[in-house]
Motif scaffolding. Structure first.
Motif, PDB file in Angstrom:
ATOM      1  N   GLN A 175       0.841  -1.205   0.000  1.00 44.44           N
ATOM      2  CA  GLN A 175       0.000   0.000   0.000  1.00 44.44           C
ATOM      3  C   GLN A 175       0.873   1.250   0.000  1.00 44.44           C
ATOM      4  O   GLN A 175       0.569   2.227  -0.670  1.00 44.44           O
ATOM      5  CB  GLN A 175      -0.948   0.009   1.198  1.00 44.44           C
ATOM      6  N   SER A 176       1.972   1.219   0.743  1.00 46.58           N
ATOM      7  CA  SER A 176       2.896   2.361   0.787  1.00 46.58           C
ATOM      8  C   SER A 176       3.481   2.643  -0.589  1.00 46.58           C
ATOM      9  O   SER A 176       3.621   3.800  -0.994  1.00 46.58           O
ATOM     10  CB  SER A 176       4.021   2.110   1.788  1.00 46.58           C
ATOM     11  N   LEU A 177       3.832   1.591  -1.322  1.00 48.64           N
ATOM     12  CA  LEU A 177       4.341   1.771  -2.686  1.00 48.64           C
ATOM     13  C   LEU A 177       3.273   2.368  -3.598  1.00 48.64           C
ATOM     14  O   LEU A 177       3.559   3.267  -4.397  1.00 48.64           O
ATOM     15  CB  LEU A 177       4.831   0.439  -3.256  1.00 48.64           C
ATOM     16  N   CYS A 178       2.050   1.905  -3.459  1.00 44.45           N
ATOM     17  CA  CYS A 178       0.946   2.447  -4.261  1.00 44.45           C
ATOM     18  C   CYS A 178       0.723   3.927  -3.937  1.00 44.45           C
ATOM     19  O   CYS A 178       0.524   4.748  -4.848  1.00 44.45           O
ATOM     20  CB  CYS A 178      -0.345   1.665  -4.014  1.00 44.45           C
ATOM     21  N   ASP A 179       0.753   4.256  -2.661  1.00 44.02           N
ATOM     22  CA  ASP A 179       0.578   5.648  -2.242  1.00 44.02           C
ATOM     23  C   ASP A 179       1.702   6.527  -2.782  1.00 44.02           C
ATOM     24  O   ASP A 179       1.458   7.645  -3.256  1.00 44.02           O
ATOM     25  CB  ASP A 179       0.522   5.758  -0.712  1.00 44.02           C
ATOM     26  N   LEU A 180       2.930   6.030  -2.735  1.00 40.73           N
ATOM     27  CA  LEU A 180       4.065   6.787  -3.247  1.00 40.73           C
ATOM     28  C   LEU A 180       3.942   7.001  -4.757  1.00 40.73           C
ATOM     29  O   LEU A 180       4.214   8.090  -5.266  1.00 40.73           O
ATOM     30  CB  LEU A 180       5.380   6.075  -2.918  1.00 40.73           C
ATOM     31  N   GLN A 181       3.495   5.982  -5.450  1.00 36.43           N
ATOM     32  CA  GLN A 181       3.306   6.100  -6.901  1.00 36.43           C
ATOM     33  C   GLN A 181       2.298   7.208  -7.221  1.00 36.43           C
ATOM     34  O   GLN A 181       2.536   8.036  -8.092  1.00 36.43           O
ATOM     35  CB  GLN A 181       2.836   4.773  -7.482  1.00 36.43           C
ATOM     36  N   ARG A 182       1.187   7.234  -6.512  1.00 37.63           N
ATOM     37  CA  ARG A 182       0.167   8.277  -6.732  1.00 37.63           C
ATOM     38  C   ARG A 182       0.729   9.666  -6.397  1.00 37.63           C
ATOM     39  O   ARG A 182       0.475  10.637  -7.096  1.00 37.63           O
ATOM     40  CB  ARG A 182      -1.080   7.981  -5.907  1.00 37.63           C
ATOM     41  N   GLU A 183       1.511   9.740  -5.337  1.00 37.01           N
ATOM     42  CA  GLU A 183       2.105  11.020  -4.933  1.00 37.01           C
ATOM     43  C   GLU A 183       3.094  11.516  -5.993  1.00 37.01           C
ATOM     44  O   GLU A 183       3.119  12.692  -6.336  1.00 37.01           O
ATOM     45  CB  GLU A 183       2.796  10.855  -3.581  1.00 37.01           C
ATOM     46  N   MET A 184       3.899  10.599  -6.524  1.00 34.91           N
ATOM     47  CA  MET A 184       4.854  10.980  -7.573  1.00 34.91           C
ATOM     48  C   MET A 184       4.125  11.468  -8.819  1.00 34.91           C
ATOM     49  O   MET A 184       4.544  12.440  -9.452  1.00 34.91           O
ATOM     50  CB  MET A 184       5.748   9.783  -7.917  1.00 34.91           C
TER      51      MET A 184
END
Length: 137
Positions: A109-118
């Motif tokens: 989930q953290s990776l998914c959140d980071l992807q959206r933030e980027m």
């Protein structure tokens, strides 16, 4: 070459094509455009199709056909180009966030959140730039 690298190349090629079109008077045939960009016409036309669909450029078929900008250079936001290209090639897919990995649900989930933030950072940055910012005055 990985799909992610190809996606970056598509965006780069789209920007280069737009610069050539901006500096060209009238319509520019895909063959001439590909020659100027040292690219293959078939590859370039795939990219140009997305820019036509997004209304960034226009295309005319036939003997006097070719491509031209649909808007003034200052009205073409780089974020618009990015979104047109990512419609098919998912430039935003930096991390593989699906699949069977050893990551916990929280890490995934953290990776998914980071992807959206980027993705948000990129779009915000590109929104402040237009094609006219890339062209020598």
């Amino acid at each position: 070459m990985s799909d992610k690298m190809n996606n970056v190349r598509w965006f780069s090629m789209a920007l280069k094509a737009l610069i050539v079109l901006a500096e060209n008077e009238g319509r520019c045939p895909s063959g001439k455009l590909a020659e100027k960009l040292e690219s293959q016409s078939v590859y370039l036309r795939k990219i140009l199709t997305h820019l036509v669909k997004a209304g960034i450029i226009s295309a005319k078929e036939g003997r006097d056909g070719g491509y031209s900008l649909s808007k003034k250079t200052e009205d073409i936001k780089l974020s618009e180009v990015y979104e047109a290209i990512s419609a098919e090639t998912v430039v935003k897919d930096y991390f593989e966030t699906e699949g069977k990995h050893c990551f916990s649900g929280t890490s995934q989930q953290s990776l998914c959140d980071l992807q959206r933030e980027m993705e948000t950072w990129i779009l915000e940055g590109l929104q402040s730039k237009s094609l006219s910012d890339l062209i020598e005055q």
